[in-house]
Design an enzyme around this catalytic site. Structure first.
Site, mmCIF file in Angstrom:
data_model
loop_
_atom_site.group_PDB
_atom_site.id
_atom_site.type_symbol
_atom_site.label_atom_id
_atom_site.label_comp_id
_atom_site.label_asym_id
_atom_site.label_seq_id
_atom_site.Cartn_x
_atom_site.Cartn_y
_atom_site.Cartn_z
ATOM 1 N N GLY A 519 -7.134 59.856 84.741
ATOM 2 C CA GLY A 519 -6.065 59.676 85.713
ATOM 3 C C GLY A 519 -4.742 59.450 85.023
ATOM 4 N N GLY A 522 -5.473 56.111 82.816
ATOM 5 C CA GLY A 522 -6.736 55.766 82.176
ATOM 6 C C GLY A 522 -7.869 56.601 82.726
ATOM 7 N N PRO A 523 -9.086 56.345 82.227
ATOM 8 C CA PRO A 523 -10.226 57.168 82.650
ATOM 9 C C PRO A 523 -10.643 56.895 84.093
ATOM 10 C CG PRO A 523 -10.942 55.390 81.226
ATOM 11 C CD PRO A 523 -9.452 55.346 81.235
ATOM 12 N N ASP A 635 4.357 64.107 92.148
ATOM 13 C CA ASP A 635 3.471 64.818 91.226
ATOM 14 C C ASP A 635 2.415 65.591 92.008
ATOM 15 O OD1 ASP A 635 2.578 65.716 88.819
ATOM 16 O OD2 ASP A 635 1.403 63.928 88.340
#
Ligand SMILES: *[C@@H]1O[C@H](CO)[C@@H](O)[C@H](O)[C@H]1NC(C)=O
Ligand SMILES: *[C@@H]1O[C@H](CO)[C@@H](O)[C@H](O)[C@H]1NC(C)=O
Ligand SMILES: *[C@@H]1O[C@H](CO)[C@@H](O)[C@H](O)[C@H]1NC(C)=O
Ligand SMILES: *[C@@H]1O[C@H](CO)[C@@H](O)[C@H](O)[C@H]1NC(C)=O
Ligand SMILES: *[C@@H]1O[C@H](CO)[C@@H](O)[C@H](O)[C@H]1NC(C)=O
Ligand SMILES: *[C@@H]1O[C@H](CO)[C@@H](O)[C@H](O)[C@H]1NC(C)=O
Ligand SMILES: *[C@@H]1O[C@H](CO)[C@@H](O)[C@H](O)[C@H]1NC(C)=O
Ligand SMILES: *[C@@H]1O[C@H](CO)[C@@H](O)[C@H](O)[C@H]1NC(C)=O
Ligand SMILES: *[C@@H]1O[C@H](CO)[C@@H](O)[C@H](O)[C@H]1NC(C)=O
Ligand SMILES: *[C@@H]1O[C@H](CO)[C@@H](O)[C@H](O)[C@H]1NC(C)=O
Length: 818
Positions: A519, A522-523, A635
């Site tokens: 993400g 982080g994971p 985004d």
């Protein structure tokens, strides 16, 4: 000896404050003393609000055991004492309470409330219910109060407190907000029971109506189905010759709960949570935009589940033809066909699940039947609608409306009641019975109060934690509106907290095998809760500072958003320096894993693609306009659109999102973050972003979905155009259908109209100039309508892949951190 011991004990605990349990004419309450209720639940004393200068002192009641002082009642709201060492509360022999200042002037007194001359030996007590009462010493009966603070609420309603009218004395018990969290004086917002017409609760902002709950229909308030019997409280509405009031009765004495009108004019039910040591929101009835009083104008009706919030009732047309695209629709509607009252040519159309219109000027009869009601309405030419007074059982009573109907809303199911609207007979031709309407959608789930209290915790702790960490960082960002209001509202976050062990177990101890992606910060792990529910866990890497901001952002945004095209946040976890967000799991991953994949793209028929485009548009429309905050995602890309089991799209990853204030439409940022290929020219080059930059990214996505290739890295033999340039060329040469993914072209029943419409809208969205691009409400309308009347697209921004792009890339890089 015992007294001395007690005194020492008290002194050591509560610096120099002496607690007592009664007040009599001979024993006034001094500034350094407090009154405690028998079981020490409430405390009355002098206080100065947090964050104030310590120059304004008030007399108030707060929860004794709750560490963050929570006031439930304030006596001298508009007349503070300016010196604490002088306040004095007395009761005279008549039973009147008075608060004196340094120069022995009464700055506040209870008289007017008490029945003079009734008392002989009055005693003042603070009850465990939080009620400050004056009683006659001999007759201590509960109903024998000479005066009670419950009759003069401040901004808080506890269970057992009446809100409404004593019809004999004309006493009106209502809530008035504080000016601010540090100023108890009378604010602008008043929440009260309006007894004209059909009684209902109304929130006023100054003299203007801001929100109404809808009338009590025998079961609930017609416009707030959330307020119903639950494990914490039961709402009760009492109406008789002497009294008219609303009250909640506690269903669980162990839960500390209150209805609170905050200084922003938001009425919420809060519950004390011991473990996070803060108040959590359990019911927020004003959470969506349709609660704004009269949003859709007269004869307009609001529905949050529809892309266009406001529409006219059947048989009515907008007063102003441009209105359909505006949020604030105060222009309202008018009849298409005039009524034919005198010739008896009128009929009624039934609307189901509606919050009935403002009934201030309605006529009510509590015993008539619906048939009599209709007859009565037909007889009076100014009657425009009728409904049952009481919907429980088979319904009873009659309410008539005259003239314009205002502040109507429609629920998808489970709320509101039937309303019969008068129409000219000619209008009823072709109207289907509204009761058989099939396109109802499920209402947003209102989190069960029980679950929240019992097993989950709310993120106030998270808030403090994040704030603390954040303040350590250099360069505080300017607080935007939402953060202000979040702090204002005492950090009430509506987000459940998960236990660390629960998440650890669910993700197989965060095993590598469970990682399903990376993400923004982080994971992301896949996990499964003990009840079998699959979850996705976003874990903030321990040393990600930038991540912390994004994490906080995401928590603030997403916890307030609910839409079927937004991914749902189930909760978060803050423990052992870990910060994690827990989402519903999307088994089909992200959109890019389908459209850009040669095999998987076969699974996406044109119909599915069209549904996905429409779904993303609705999600984005909600962010831009319908959620109470106006949010720019910043985004948007195929990788941030997740697909559920039925391939419904859900927008995710709000790490970069920004909230926009009321009239603000554009902002500038130093930190350009986002994804090349989806960024609009003004954002990539100048750091300018607005809703129109989201529209640009959405346009890119439409073209990618149609074409099956990424905009970034697009290659077409023979020219330097990227996907946008290529599409624009084909469009201008009338060959737009050549853009369509080969997989889709093969389909039998391909709707060329829909395909061309999508390309057309896509090209409008990616136009160079932000002002040329349509807004999301227009996009939704364009995608959904058959009208051929769309403007011709102009040149897109960024239509060369290489030369121009590399130039801009170089330029833009200077804005980027990494
Ligand atoms: C409380 O205040 C009164 C009057 O100001 C003073 O006489 C008394 O000593 C104070 N008591 C305590 C415990 O501070
Ligand atoms: C604090 O004091 C200043 C000046 O004495 C005053 O202007 C301001 O309003 C006060 N603030 C509060 C919260 O009372
Ligand atoms: C107000 O008074 C309290 C104690 O009486 C003290 O702890 C606090 O620092 C004071 N605040 C200000 C702003 O002076
Ligand atoms: C408050 O009152 C006390 C006692 O009357 C006095 O000594 C003190 O100076 C006063 N303080 C202020 C700030 O007026
Ligand atoms: C006490 O209250 C009276 C009346 O409100 C006011 O005139 C007087 O100035 C106040 N005295 C002090 C010391 O605040
Ligand atoms: C209250 O009214 C004021 C003035 O009319 C307005 O500026 C403000 O936005 C309103 N606030 C709310 C929450 O409706
Ligand atoms: C509504 O009707 C039900 C049953 O028909 C009755 O028990 C209830 O008292 C009525 N409520 C009101 C407010 O009239
Ligand atoms: C209200 O809810 C409580 C707990 O959920 C339940 O025990 C009670 O029977 C309910 N009461 C009514 C009148 O439905
Ligand atoms: C209400 O309607 C009933 C039945 O039609 C009638 O008997 C009664 O008088 C009416 N009450 C009022 C207050 O109009
Ligand atoms: C219709 O109702 C209105 C409002 O109650 C009333 O003023 C008017 O007199 C009524 N008209 C007739 C013809 O009954």
């Amino acid at each position: 000896m015992e007294a001395l011991l007690l005194l020492l004990l008290l002194l050591s605990f509560d610096s120099l404050t002496l607690s007592r349990d009664t007040l009599t004419p001979n024993q006034p309450l001094l500034h350094n003393q407090t009154l405690l209720s028998p079981n020490q639940i409430f405390e009355l004393g002098f206080f100065t609000p947090t964050n104030s200068n310590n120059t304004s002192w008030y007399l108030g009641i707060w929860f004794h055991k709750i560490p963050t002082r929570t006031l439930i009642w304030v006596a001298n709201r508009d007349t503070p004492l300016d010196n604490s060492s002088s306040g004095l509360l007395t009761v005279n022999t008549n039973g009147d309470l008075s608060l004196f200042n340094q120069t022995h002037h009464a700055v506040w007194s209870s008289n007017g409330g008490s029945v003079s001359g009734r008392a002989h030996n009055p005693i003042v007590r603070l009850l465990d219910s939080g009620n400050l009462v004056v009683v006659e010493s001999e007759s201590d009966a509960p109903n024998g109060f000479i005066w009670q603070s419950y009759d003069y609420p401040s901004d808080t309603l506890l269970d057992g407190m009446k809100m409404g009218w004593d019809l004999k004395t004309g006493l009106n018990r209502k809530l008035t907000s504080w000016k601010s969290l540090s100023d108890p004086s009378m604010g602008d917002f008043v929440y009260e029971l309006d007894r004209r017409g059909l009684p209902e609760m109304v929130m006023r902002n100054g003299s203007a109506k801001a929100f109404r709950t809808g009338p009590w229909n025998g079961v609930q308030f017609s416009g707030t189905p959330e307020v119903k019997n639950n494990s914490i409280f039961k709402p009760v509405f009492v109406s008789n010759d002497e009294e008219l009031y609303f009250l909640s009765v506690s269903n669980d004495e162990s839960v500390i709960s209150r209805l609170y009108l905050n200084p922003l004019g938001e009425i919420r039910r809060l519950t004390w949570n011991e473990r996070v040591s803060d108040w959590i929101v359990t019911i927020n009835v004003q959470k969506d935009i349709c609660n704004r009083y009269g949003l859709c104008g007269v004869y307009g009706i609001c529905n949050v589940d529809e892309p266009v919030l406001c529409k006219c009732l059947h048989g009515f047309v907008p007063n102003s033809p441009d209105d359909w695209i505006r949020v604030d629709w105060s222009g309202g509607c008018r009849r298409r066909t005039g009524l034919d009252c005198h010739k008896g040519g009128d009929v009624f159309q039934r609307l189901s699940f509606v919050k009935v219109p403002d009934s201030t000027f309605s006529w009510v009869n509590e015993s008539m039947s619906l048939g009599e009601c209709q007859a009565k309405c037909l007889k009076n030419c100014s009657c425009t609608a009728y409904a049952n007074f009481n919907i429980s059982g088979s319904g009873s009573g009659c309410v008539l409306w005259f003239d314009g109907l205002i502040d109507l809303r429609e629920f998808s199911a489970g709320g509101g009641q039937d309303l019969y609207v008068r129409l000219a007979a000619a209008e009823l031709v072709g109207v289907q019975d509204p009761g058989s309407k099939k396109k109802k959608r499920p209402v947003a789930v209102i989190a069960s109060v029980t679950v929240i209290i019992g097993t989950l915790l709310i993120g106030a702790i998270l808030w403090h934690l994040i704030e603390r960490t954040k303040s350590r960082q250099r360069g505080e960002e300017h607080l935007n509106r939402e953060e202000d209001s979040a702090t204002e509202a005492q950090g009430e976050l509506e987000l459940p907290l998960f236990e660390f062990v629960t998440v650890e177990t669910a993700t197989n101890k965060f095993s590598h095998g469970n990682i399903i992606g990376e993400g923004g910060f982080g994971p992301v792990y896949k996990g499964e809760l003990p009840n079998g529910q699959e979850i996705a866990v976003k874990r903030l890497s321990k040393n990600s500072r930038q991540g912390l901001n994004e994490f906080k952002n995401e928590v603030i945004f997403i916890s307030k958003l609910q839409h079927r095209n937004l991914v749902r946040l189930l909760g978060c976890c803050i423990q052992r320096e870990e910060m994690m967000l827990i989402y519903e799991f999307m088994p089909n991953k992200s959109l890019d894993s389908f459209i850009f994949d040669q095999t998987r793209s076969n699974l996406l028929s044109w119909k599915k693609r069209f549904d996905i485009i429409n779904g993303i548009a609705l999600g984005l429309l909600y962010l831009h306009r319908d959620s109470r905050l106006r949010i720019i995602h910043r985004d948007l890309k195929a990788a941030n659109v997740l697909l559920d089991m039925e391939m419904n799209p859900k927008i995710s990853d709000f790490g970069l999102a920004k909230i926009f204030g009321g009239d603000e439409t554009e902002a500038n940022t130093r930190r350009v973050v986002g994804t090349y290929g989806y960024m609009s020219p003004e954002y990539a080059a100048d750091g300018l972003f607005s809703m129109k930059s989201d529209v640009y990214s959405f346009g890119v996505m439409i073209l990618e979905i149609v074409n099956g290739k990424r905009n970034k890295g697009f290659y077409h033999p023979g020219n330097d155009f990227n996907l946008l340039g290529h599409a624009w060329n084909l469009w201008n040469e009338d060959r737009a259908l050549e853009l369509v993914d080969e997989v889709v072209v093969m389909e039998d029943k391909l709707s060329r109209f829909e395909v061309l419409r999508c390309i057309h809208v896509g090209l409008l969205c990616v136009q160079q100039r932000p002002d040329d691009r349509p807004t999301m409400p227009s996009v939704v309308m364009m995608l959904g309508s058959d009208s051929t009347n769309l403007p011709q697209p102009r040149q897109p921004g960024f239509y060369y892949e290489r030369s121009l792009w590399t130039k801009v890339h170089r330029q833009a890089r200077s804005f980027l951190r990494k």
